[in-house]
Structure formats: C-alpha cells, structure tokens
Write a protein that holds these residues in place. Structure first.
Motif, short mmCIF file in Angstrom:
data_model
loop_
_atom_site.label_atom_id
_atom_site.label_comp_id
_atom_site.label_asym_id
_atom_site.label_seq_id
_atom_site.Cartn_x
_atom_site.Cartn_y
_atom_site.Cartn_z
N TRP A 55 0.83 -1.20 0.00
CA TRP A 55 0.00 0.00 0.00
C TRP A 55 0.87 1.25 0.00
O TRP A 55 0.57 2.22 -0.69
CB TRP A 55 -0.93 -0.02 1.21
CG TRP A 55 -1.95 1.06 1.17
CD1 TRP A 55 -3.15 1.04 0.54
CD2 TRP A 55 -1.83 2.35 1.78
NE1 TRP A 55 -3.79 2.24 0.73
CE2 TRP A 55 -3.02 3.06 1.48
CE3 TRP A 55 -0.86 2.97 2.54
CZ2 TRP A 55 -3.24 4.35 1.92
CZ3 TRP A 55 -1.08 4.25 2.99
CH2 TRP A 55 -2.25 4.93 2.68
N TYR A 56 1.96 1.25 0.77
CA TYR A 56 2.86 2.41 0.76
C TYR A 56 3.45 2.61 -0.63
O TYR A 56 3.57 3.75 -1.10
CB TYR A 56 4.00 2.27 1.78
CG TYR A 56 4.98 3.41 1.62
CD1 TYR A 56 4.67 4.68 2.06
CD2 TYR A 56 6.17 3.23 0.91
CE1 TYR A 56 5.52 5.75 1.84
CE2 TYR A 56 7.03 4.29 0.69
CZ TYR A 56 6.70 5.55 1.16
OH TYR A 56 7.55 6.62 0.93
N THR A 57 3.80 1.53 -1.31
CA THR A 57 4.35 1.64 -2.66
C THR A 57 3.34 2.31 -3.58
O THR A 57 3.69 3.18 -4.39
CB THR A 57 4.72 0.25 -3.21
OG1 THR A 57 5.75 -0.30 -2.38
CG2 THR A 57 5.22 0.33 -4.64
N THR A 147 -1.94 -6.94 9.56
CA THR A 147 -1.48 -5.66 9.01
C THR A 147 -2.04 -5.40 7.62
O THR A 147 -1.50 -4.59 6.88
CB THR A 147 0.07 -5.64 8.95
OG1 THR A 147 0.52 -6.69 8.06
CG2 THR A 147 0.67 -5.87 10.33
N ALA A 148 -3.14 -6.08 7.26
CA ALA A 148 -3.66 -5.98 5.90
C ALA A 148 -4.38 -4.67 5.62
O ALA A 148 -4.42 -4.21 4.48
CB ALA A 148 -4.60 -7.15 5.60
N ARG A 152 -5.73 2.37 7.94
CA ARG A 152 -5.55 2.66 9.36
C ARG A 152 -4.50 1.72 9.92
O ARG A 152 -4.25 0.65 9.36
CB ARG A 152 -6.88 2.50 10.11
CG ARG A 152 -7.51 1.13 9.99
CD ARG A 152 -8.85 1.10 10.67
NE ARG A 152 -9.53 -0.17 10.47
CZ ARG A 152 -10.73 -0.45 10.95
NH1 ARG A 152 -11.38 0.45 11.66
NH2 ARG A 152 -11.29 -1.63 10.73
N PRO A 153 -3.90 2.08 11.06
CA PRO A 153 -2.89 1.20 11.64
C PRO A 153 -3.48 -0.15 12.05
O PRO A 153 -4.66 -0.24 12.38
CB PRO A 153 -2.41 1.98 12.87
CG PRO A 153 -2.78 3.40 12.60
CD PRO A 153 -4.04 3.34 11.79
N ALA A 154 -2.66 -1.17 12.01
CA ALA A 154 -3.09 -2.48 12.50
C ALA A 154 -3.39 -2.38 13.98
O ALA A 154 -2.81 -1.58 14.71
CB ALA A 154 -1.99 -3.51 12.23
#
Length: 266
Positions: A55-57, A147-148, A152-154
C-alpha cells in the motif's frame, strides 16, 4: 475530495525525497549489501510506520488512493518530519494540516526499528490501545491479516475479535480473547474519554457478540509474558513462549517477542 494528478505526483516526490534522506543507521537498521538508491527501502519505511509495504508503494507511486490521518501520522513519524513538513504532507494528501489531525501514539524511529533487528523471531510493538506501532516480517506471517488494512494502523484487539483468521490461528481463542479484553479494559481505565480507546471499544462492541457479553463483566489484567498455541499452515500447532518488555519512556508501549518450541509441534 480526490487528489488531482499533479498533487499525487508532488506527494509521490515528497515522500520519496524524505525516505531517501534517512539512512538505515539513523533508525537502528543494519547496513546490509549495496543499495541502488540512498536512504531507506520502501518496505523498511513501511515496517517502521506499521503499514502495508504494497500500500505504501502505491502511495509513493502516485496512485489515486486515500490515506487516513493515522497512517499519515505514522509516516510522518517514521520519516522524522518536522511540524512544517508534516503539515505539507497532510496538505498534499488532501487532509487538514497535521495540527488538526488526530494524534497517534508517538514511537521513536530507533525504537520502531527494534522488531526488525529481532527477525527471524516474530516481534511487534503495541501501544496502550493495542495499535501495532511496529512489527517485523515474521510477526506479519505469524498473524495473517493483522497488518492488511491500508487505511488505518493495524490493531491486535481488532484482529482478535473481528478478523476470522484469528480464530483459526489462536488455538485457545476464547481464553486468549478474554485476557486481551481484560488488559484493554485496564489500559482504557487510565484514559477515560480518550477517543483512541472509546472508538475502538465501540467498534469491538458493534462487531463482536463476545465483547458485548464480556465487557460489562469488568475483568482487568496486566500485560505480561506467557505461552500461546498457534496454528501454522503446513506445520500444525506450535507452542510459543512470548515475552513482554515495557518501554522505559512509554510504559504502556510494549515490545512482544515470540519463540517457538519445536518439540511441541503436533
């Protein structure tokens, strides 16, 4: 409001420039092998921020996706942005300035790097409300789908009660879930009215009949080490010992490290 193509490109360039100015040594990571580009790799930054590397990529590639305030806060902390850079990040992402955004529990970059150094042993750092603030690849594999979420944070409590995979992984799901909820109540009691806790508890109550049944019982418990039986694909049930270390500067933040006992595989 959707970001325009020029805005997405500027956000992409800004994230890349800030990622490339941080060396692995600055955040406590070992310098291994030659690197084609300066600074941190995308997957390293994603781990430090506690978000999905894929997701960051996408975000850095300028794809039309929306990051939550919490994710932007986590990225700003991992990138060591000052308050002006943080505000610029939020504006490029189409959000209110960072000062108006909800604050996330702070985690120093050198502390966030610790789980990466413990690889291949599963390790993560959780905040008081069970947000996963940092984790390594082994922990990501041990707890599938934890962490999917990209927006939002896990959160470990959310995973245990609302993620179906948790009931497959945790052999003793009910006692594990009861203990976690008791520890969450203990920590929530120290922060009455804190939206980080009230929103999570409301979400758990809405989505889990067990939480609706157990929460009114007012069970409390302190965080500690212990043992868990976890199912691993292709390996059966494994008995794990886990140890909890509380951070000196932030005692509600906890580093949890797992080690398995091969003789217990069944």
């Amino acid at each position: 409001m959707p970001k325009q193509p020029d805005q997405r490109r500027e956000l992409s360039a800004f994230l890349r420039s800030r990622r490339e100015r941080i060396t692995p040594g600055e955040v406590g990571l070992p310098q291994t092998g030659r690197r084609r580009t300066p600074g941190l790799r995308r997957e390293e930054l994603a781990l430090l921020a506690g978000i999905s590397a894929t997701w960051y990529t996408y975000l850095e590639q300028g794809r039309d996706i929306r990051a939550s305030d919490q994710v932007l806060d986590a990225l700003a902390s991992a990138l060591r942005l000052d308050r002006y850079e943080r505000g610029h990040l939020f504006q490029l992402a189409g959000h209110a300035p960072a000062a108006e955004a909800e604050e996330q529990e702070p985690l120093a970059a050198e502390v966030a790097a610790v789980p990466l150094l413990i690889q291949p042993h599963p390790a993560y750092i959780i905040g008081g409300n069970y947000d996963v603030l940092s984790y390594n690849q082994a922990a990501d594999e041990l707890f599938p789908q934890l962490t999917a979420a990209a927006d939002r944070p896990a959160n470990l409590a959310r995973w245990v009660f609302l993620e179906p995979a948790a009931r497959d992984v945790l052999v003793d799901w009910e006692p594990e879930a009861r203990g976690l909820l008791a520890r969450l109540r203990t920590l929530a009691g120290r922060h009455p009215g804190d939206p980080r806790y009230t929103r999570l508890i409301d979400e758990l109550n809405a989505g889990s009949p067990e939480v609706r049944d157990w929460w009114p019982r007012y069970d409390v418990q302190a965080r500690r080490g212990g043992r868990k039986r976890l199912r691993r694909p292709g390996r059966g049930t494994i008995d794990y010992a886990y140890t909890a270390f509380h951070l000196a500067e932030q005692p509600e933040q906890t580093l949890v490290i797992y080690s398995d006992e091969p003789e217990s595989v069944g």
